[in-house]
Design a protein around this motif. Structure first.
Motif, PDB file in Angstrom:
ATOM      1  N   VAL A  81       0.850  -1.181   0.000  1.00 49.29           N
ATOM      2  CA  VAL A  81       0.000   0.000   0.000  1.00 49.29           C
ATOM      3  C   VAL A  81       0.892   1.240   0.000  1.00 49.29           C
ATOM      4  O   VAL A  81       1.727   1.413   0.878  1.00 49.29           O
ATOM      5  CB  VAL A  81      -0.936   0.020   1.239  1.00 49.29           C
ATOM      6  CG1 VAL A  81      -1.715   1.318   1.301  1.00 49.29           C
ATOM      7  CG2 VAL A  81      -1.876  -1.171   1.201  1.00 49.29           C
ATOM      8  N   THR A 128       0.734   5.352  -0.005  1.00 48.76           N
ATOM      9  CA  THR A 128      -0.176   6.456   0.293  1.00 48.76           C
ATOM     10  C   THR A 128       0.283   7.737  -0.402  1.00 48.76           C
ATOM     11  O   THR A 128       1.403   7.817  -0.913  1.00 48.76           O
ATOM     12  CB  THR A 128      -0.224   6.721   1.809  1.00 48.76           C
ATOM     13  OG1 THR A 128       1.067   7.197   2.230  1.00 48.76           O
ATOM     14  CG2 THR A 128      -0.594   5.465   2.587  1.00 48.76           C
ATOM     15  N   SER A 165      -3.199   7.285  -8.058  1.00 46.47           N
ATOM     16  CA  SER A 165      -4.239   6.282  -7.783  1.00 46.47           C
ATOM     17  C   SER A 165      -4.638   5.555  -9.065  1.00 46.47           C
ATOM     18  O   SER A 165      -4.837   4.337  -9.064  1.00 46.47           O
ATOM     19  CB  SER A 165      -5.473   6.948  -7.163  1.00 46.47           C
ATOM     20  OG  SER A 165      -5.152   7.573  -5.952  1.00 46.47           O
ATOM     21  N   GLU A 194     -11.236   3.503  -4.910  1.00 45.21           N
ATOM     22  CA  GLU A 194     -10.902   3.090  -3.540  1.00 45.21           C
ATOM     23  C   GLU A 194      -9.555   3.673  -3.103  1.00 45.21           C
ATOM     24  O   GLU A 194      -9.430   4.219  -2.002  1.00 45.21           O
ATOM     25  CB  GLU A 194     -10.854   1.560  -3.460  1.00 45.21           C
ATOM     26  CG  GLU A 194     -10.409   1.010  -2.123  1.00 45.21           C
ATOM     27  CD  GLU A 194     -10.144  -0.494  -2.192  1.00 45.21           C
ATOM     28  OE1 GLU A 194      -9.174  -0.943  -1.555  1.00 45.21           O
ATOM     29  OE2 GLU A 194     -10.895  -1.212  -2.872  1.00 45.21           O
ATOM     30  N   ILE A 195      -8.557   3.558  -3.952  1.00 45.54           N
ATOM     31  CA  ILE A 195      -7.223   4.074  -3.621  1.00 45.54           C
ATOM     32  C   ILE A 195      -7.279   5.594  -3.449  1.00 45.54           C
ATOM     33  O   ILE A 195      -6.779   6.140  -2.465  1.00 45.54           O
ATOM     34  CB  ILE A 195      -6.196   3.689  -4.711  1.00 45.54           C
ATOM     35  CG1 ILE A 195      -5.975   2.176  -4.724  1.00 45.54           C
ATOM     36  CG2 ILE A 195      -4.869   4.422  -4.498  1.00 45.54           C
ATOM     37  CD1 ILE A 195      -5.232   1.657  -5.954  1.00 45.54           C
ATOM     38  N   ARG A 209      -9.260   6.659  -0.312  1.00 47.18           N
ATOM     39  CA  ARG A 209      -8.611   6.264   0.940  1.00 47.18           C
ATOM     40  C   ARG A 209      -7.903   7.464   1.582  1.00 47.18           C
ATOM     41  O   ARG A 209      -7.971   7.671   2.781  1.00 47.18           O
ATOM     42  CB  ARG A 209      -7.625   5.131   0.666  1.00 47.18           C
ATOM     43  CG  ARG A 209      -6.913   4.595   1.880  1.00 47.18           C
ATOM     44  CD  ARG A 209      -5.866   3.561   1.511  1.00 47.18           C
ATOM     45  NE  ARG A 209      -4.798   4.180   0.731  1.00 47.18           N
ATOM     46  CZ  ARG A 209      -4.189   3.622  -0.303  1.00 47.18           C
ATOM     47  NH1 ARG A 209      -4.528   2.427  -0.724  1.00 47.18           N
ATOM     48  NH2 ARG A 209      -3.235   4.270  -0.947  1.00 47.18           N
ATOM     49  N   ASP A 210      -7.240   8.269   0.760  1.00 44.29           N
ATOM     50  CA  ASP A 210      -6.515   9.423   1.280  1.00 44.29           C
ATOM     51  C   ASP A 210      -7.241  10.747   1.050  1.00 44.29           C
ATOM     52  O   ASP A 210      -7.111  11.680   1.843  1.00 44.29           O
ATOM     53  CB  ASP A 210      -5.126   9.510   0.640  1.00 44.29           C
ATOM     54  CG  ASP A 210      -4.186   8.418   1.129  1.00 44.29           C
ATOM     55  OD1 ASP A 210      -4.637   7.484   1.812  1.00 44.29           O
ATOM     56  OD2 ASP A 210      -2.988   8.496   0.802  1.00 44.29           O
TER      57      ASP A 210
END
Length: 143
Positions: free
Chosen positions: A4, A6, A29, A132-133, A136-137
């Motif tokens: 993963v 970020t 992403s 989703e990616i 997420r942030d």
């Protein structure tokens, strides 16, 4: 196990008012949302954005298909280089044409997070994994 990565790992400091950071994270992403190793996707992001300055939809839209394929190849993002180049161009152009190149505009025209995510899925090549990616942030600064 999938690694993963970020926004922070890539040196991207997300803020709602920072369109450049949001665009950079979306590109990262998008690249990581494909069936490709995360470190290769991260390297492709670095070559595309950091080395070649594709840090806005307007700037990315200026690159030709051949230039994008070459950039992706330099980063060893070769399995999907042709389709990814096509989709990156289309993504940049759609963001410019429909949202003035800004995620803030896309967010403001969405009544809620679900609508925003559905609109992200309307970009060619953006699937649930990319959303989703990205979210997420980015969700914390957008909603």
């Amino acid at each position: 196990m999938t690694e993963v990565i970020t926004a922070n790992d890539l040196g991207i400091r997300l803020q709602a008012s920072d369109e450049t950071a949001l665009f950079k994270w979306f590109v990262a992403s998008f690249l990581m949302g494909k069936r490709i190793q995360a470190p290769i996707a991260a390297r492709a992001y670095q070559v595309l954005v950091e080395e070649h300055g594709c840090d806005s939809a307007q700037r990315l839209a200026q690159f030709s298909h051949r230039q994008l394929v070459s950039i992706l190849g330099k980063a060893h993002y070769v399995r999907y280089d042709e389709t990814t180049a096509t989709r990156l161009s289309a993504l940049a152009q759609k963001l410019v044409d429909e949202y003035d190149g800004k995620f803030g505009a896309l967010c403001r025209t969405s009544k809620d997070r679900h609508t925003f995510e559905r609109r992200l899925l309307e970009f060619d090549g953006v699937g649930p994994k990319t959303v989703e990616i990205f979210m997420r942030d980015a969700a914390a600064v957008l909603f």
